[in-house]
Design a protein around this motif. Structure first.
Motif, PDB file in Angstrom:
ATOM      1  N   SER A  27      -2.681  -6.356 -10.030  1.00 12.90           N
ATOM      2  CA  SER A  27      -1.912  -5.247  -9.477  1.00 12.90           C
ATOM      3  C   SER A  27      -2.537  -4.741  -8.189  1.00 12.90           C
ATOM      4  O   SER A  27      -3.758  -4.731  -8.033  1.00 12.90           O
ATOM      5  CB  SER A  27      -1.838  -4.104 -10.488  1.00 12.90           C
ATOM      6  OG  SER A  27      -1.152  -4.505 -11.656  1.00 12.90           O
ATOM      7  N   ILE A  28      -1.695  -4.319  -7.258  1.00 12.22           N
ATOM      8  CA  ILE A  28      -2.125  -3.613  -6.066  1.00 12.22           C
ATOM      9  C   ILE A  28      -1.709  -2.152  -6.224  1.00 12.22           C
ATOM     10  O   ILE A  28      -0.541  -1.869  -6.463  1.00 12.22           O
ATOM     11  CB  ILE A  28      -1.511  -4.199  -4.789  1.00 12.22           C
ATOM     12  CG1 ILE A  28      -2.007  -5.627  -4.555  1.00 12.22           C
ATOM     13  CG2 ILE A  28      -1.852  -3.329  -3.576  1.00 12.22           C
ATOM     14  CD1 ILE A  28      -1.397  -6.289  -3.335  1.00 12.22           C
ATOM     15  N   SER A  33      -8.356   2.492  -1.829  1.00 15.68           N
ATOM     16  CA  SER A  33      -9.471   1.644  -2.250  1.00 15.68           C
ATOM     17  C   SER A  33      -9.022   0.200  -2.151  1.00 15.68           C
ATOM     18  O   SER A  33      -7.954  -0.165  -2.656  1.00 15.68           O
ATOM     19  CB  SER A  33      -9.878   1.967  -3.693  1.00 15.68           C
ATOM     20  OG  SER A  33     -10.808   1.004  -4.165  1.00 15.68           O
ATOM     21  N   LEU A  34      -9.823  -0.645  -1.504  1.00  7.98           N
ATOM     22  CA  LEU A  34      -9.422  -2.026  -1.282  1.00  7.98           C
ATOM     23  C   LEU A  34     -10.066  -2.987  -2.271  1.00  7.98           C
ATOM     24  O   LEU A  34     -10.047  -4.205  -2.064  1.00  7.98           O
ATOM     25  CB  LEU A  34      -9.768  -2.438   0.155  1.00  7.98           C
ATOM     26  CG  LEU A  34      -9.121  -1.593   1.255  1.00  7.98           C
ATOM     27  CD1 LEU A  34      -9.420  -2.182   2.628  1.00  7.98           C
ATOM     28  CD2 LEU A  34      -7.618  -1.443   1.057  1.00  7.98           C
ATOM     29  N   GLY A  97       8.866  -7.878  -5.109  1.00  4.89           N
ATOM     30  CA  GLY A  97       9.817  -7.237  -4.222  1.00  4.89           C
ATOM     31  C   GLY A  97       9.222  -6.214  -3.278  1.00  4.89           C
ATOM     32  O   GLY A  97       9.972  -5.469  -2.632  1.00  4.89           O
ATOM     33  N   LYS A  98       7.891  -6.174  -3.163  1.00  6.61           N
ATOM     34  CA  LYS A  98       7.258  -5.218  -2.258  1.00  6.61           C
ATOM     35  C   LYS A  98       6.339  -5.926  -1.271  1.00  6.61           C
ATOM     36  O   LYS A  98       5.658  -6.913  -1.614  1.00  6.61           O
ATOM     37  CB  LYS A  98       6.456  -4.165  -3.038  1.00  6.61           C
ATOM     38  CG  LYS A  98       7.299  -3.196  -3.823  1.00  6.61           C
ATOM     39  CD  LYS A  98       6.501  -1.966  -4.249  1.00  6.61           C
ATOM     40  CE  LYS A  98       6.694  -0.838  -3.274  1.00  6.61           C
ATOM     41  NZ  LYS A  98       6.115   0.443  -3.761  1.00  6.61           N
ATOM     42  N   LEU A  99       6.334  -5.425  -0.050  1.00  4.55           N
ATOM     43  CA  LEU A  99       5.419  -5.875   0.990  1.00  4.55           C
ATOM     44  C   LEU A  99       4.248  -4.898   1.027  1.00  4.55           C
ATOM     45  O   LEU A  99       4.440  -3.684   1.165  1.00  4.55           O
ATOM     46  CB  LEU A  99       6.125  -5.881   2.336  1.00  4.55           C
ATOM     47  CG  LEU A  99       5.273  -6.261   3.550  1.00  4.55           C
ATOM     48  CD1 LEU A  99       5.046  -7.763   3.589  1.00  4.55           C
ATOM     49  CD2 LEU A  99       5.933  -5.793   4.843  1.00  4.55           C
ATOM     50  N   TYR A 100       3.032  -5.417   0.890  1.00  6.11           N
ATOM     51  CA  TYR A 100       1.826  -4.587   0.921  1.00  6.11           C
ATOM     52  C   TYR A 100       1.016  -4.917   2.166  1.00  6.11           C
ATOM     53  O   TYR A 100       0.861  -6.085   2.531  1.00  6.11           O
ATOM     54  CB  TYR A 100       0.963  -4.834  -0.322  1.00  6.11           C
ATOM     55  CG  TYR A 100       1.588  -4.366  -1.611  1.00  6.11           C
ATOM     56  CD1 TYR A 100       1.442  -3.046  -2.049  1.00  6.11           C
ATOM     57  CD2 TYR A 100       2.331  -5.244  -2.403  1.00  6.11           C
ATOM     58  CE1 TYR A 100       2.018  -2.622  -3.241  1.00  6.11           C
ATOM     59  CE2 TYR A 100       2.907  -4.828  -3.596  1.00  6.11           C
ATOM     60  CZ  TYR A 100       2.748  -3.514  -4.004  1.00  6.11           C
ATOM     61  OH  TYR A 100       3.316  -3.092  -5.180  1.00  6.11           O
ATOM     62  N   VAL A 101       0.493  -3.885   2.818  1.00  7.41           N
ATOM     63  CA  VAL A 101      -0.358  -4.051   3.984  1.00  7.41           C
ATOM     64  C   VAL A 101      -1.631  -3.255   3.770  1.00  7.41           C
ATOM     65  O   VAL A 101      -1.583  -2.090   3.344  1.00  7.41           O
ATOM     66  CB  VAL A 101       0.349  -3.572   5.272  1.00  7.41           C
ATOM     67  CG1 VAL A 101      -0.591  -3.697   6.471  1.00  7.41           C
ATOM     68  CG2 VAL A 101       1.633  -4.347   5.508  1.00  7.41           C
ATOM     69  N   ALA A 102      -2.782  -3.882   4.039  1.00  2.00           N
ATOM     70  CA  ALA A 102      -4.073  -3.203   3.953  1.00  2.00           C
ATOM     71  C   ALA A 102      -4.827  -3.414   5.257  1.00  2.00           C
ATOM     72  O   ALA A 102      -4.886  -4.532   5.768  1.00  2.00           O
ATOM     73  CB  ALA A 102      -4.897  -3.737   2.783  1.00  2.00           C
TER      74      ALA A 102
END
Length: 284
Positions: A27-28, A33-34, A97-102
């Motif tokens: 999970s993201i 917190s990375l 279905g989600k775009l995550y950016v860190a």
């Protein structure tokens, strides 16, 4: 001198309906917190990258780890800036279905007025360029993290890229909001590149991300920008790349991606109709 630079581009994993086996998906959590990306943040070049790759849906990333000691005379590429302007990591993941950016950066919004001016996030698609408002503030002291809905920021810069003044962006241009057809502001250091954006009467508010921009919770010299966006907001457009630069443009992070958004519900609906048709033929 750049001490370590590494670019990776991982293949996109697609989950079929009982057709393909995929790794267990971690999970993201969009919390600043990375660790769920596989990053342990540390000062003095002690940040450790053990990126989790396909298990978090990571499809592209860039590591550019610069000397984490204080000072402003280091070459970051394409210009000089030092830790307060350092852009160190950018990762993009696609999952459920989600775009995550860190983003990991030395550019914390409490570094003080003189030494910070974060840029906004650019997302390039087959249908144009989207901007995500980063937010920030006038700086000058530690504080709580910036989250979605906080006031947006616009920074006026000197010719050398240092921040001259700060103003609050348009009331609807809040942190984490995503826009299309905006006015991109170029940095003052050659070669000029788009960094911040302001909205126009013709700009369109597309939606809002789950969003956080940390201040002093990572380390003495680091901040994290993390967001999650529903890919349905891109209306089926091919997502081609993500870029982030400090407002002065003296450093940059940019990664290519190749995502064709497909609503999960549509896939399951199609499978359901196929199953229904199969059972109906058997009954008949």
């Amino acid at each position: 001198m750049i001490l370590r630079a590494q670019k990776t581009c991982l293949g996109l994993w697609f989950a079929g309906i009982g057709m393909f086996a995929t790794p267990a998906m971690a999970s993201i959590v969009v919390d600043g917190s990375l660790t769920d990306w596989g990053i342990t943040v540390g000062d003095s070049n002690n940040t450790v990258y053990t990126l989790l790759g396909p298990s978090i849906g990571l499809i592209s990333s860039m590591i550019e780890d610069q000397d984490d000691f204080s000072g402003h005379g280091f070459f970051l590429g394409p210009n000089y800036g030092g830790q307060d302007y350092d852009a160190e990591f950018l990762g993009v993941a696609y999952k459920s279905g989600k775009l995550y950016v860190a983003i990991l950066t030395g550019q914390r919004p409490d570094n003080g007025l003189t030494y910070f001016g974060p840029g906004d996030i650019r997302i390039e698609t087959s249908g144009g360029v989207y901007g995500v408002e980063v937010g920030g503030g006038p700086g000058g002291g530690p504080g709580t993290a910036i989250t979605e809905g906080a006031p947006g920021s616009t920074y006026q810069l000197k010719s050398n890229g240092e921040t001259q003044s700060h103003s609050v962006a348009n009331a609807s241009q809040t942190a984490g909001s995503m826009w299309k057809n905006v006015n991109w502001i170029m940095d003052p250091i050659a070669p000029p590149m788009p960094t911040q954006f302001s909205i126009l009467p013709t700009s369109t508010l597309i939606g809002a991300a789950d969003y956080v921009y940390t201040r002093n919770s990572q380390t003495l010299r680091h901040a994290a920008i993390e967001l999650g966006l529903d890919v349905s907001l891109f209306n089926g457009e091919l997502i081609k790349g993500v870029t982030w630069r400090p407002g002065c443009g003296n450093d940059e992070l940019s990664v290519p991606v190749n995502i064709v958004p497909e609503p999960v519900t549509a896939s399951f609906l199609a499978a359901g109709w196929l199953l229904f048709g199969f059972r109906r033929r058997r009954v008949v």
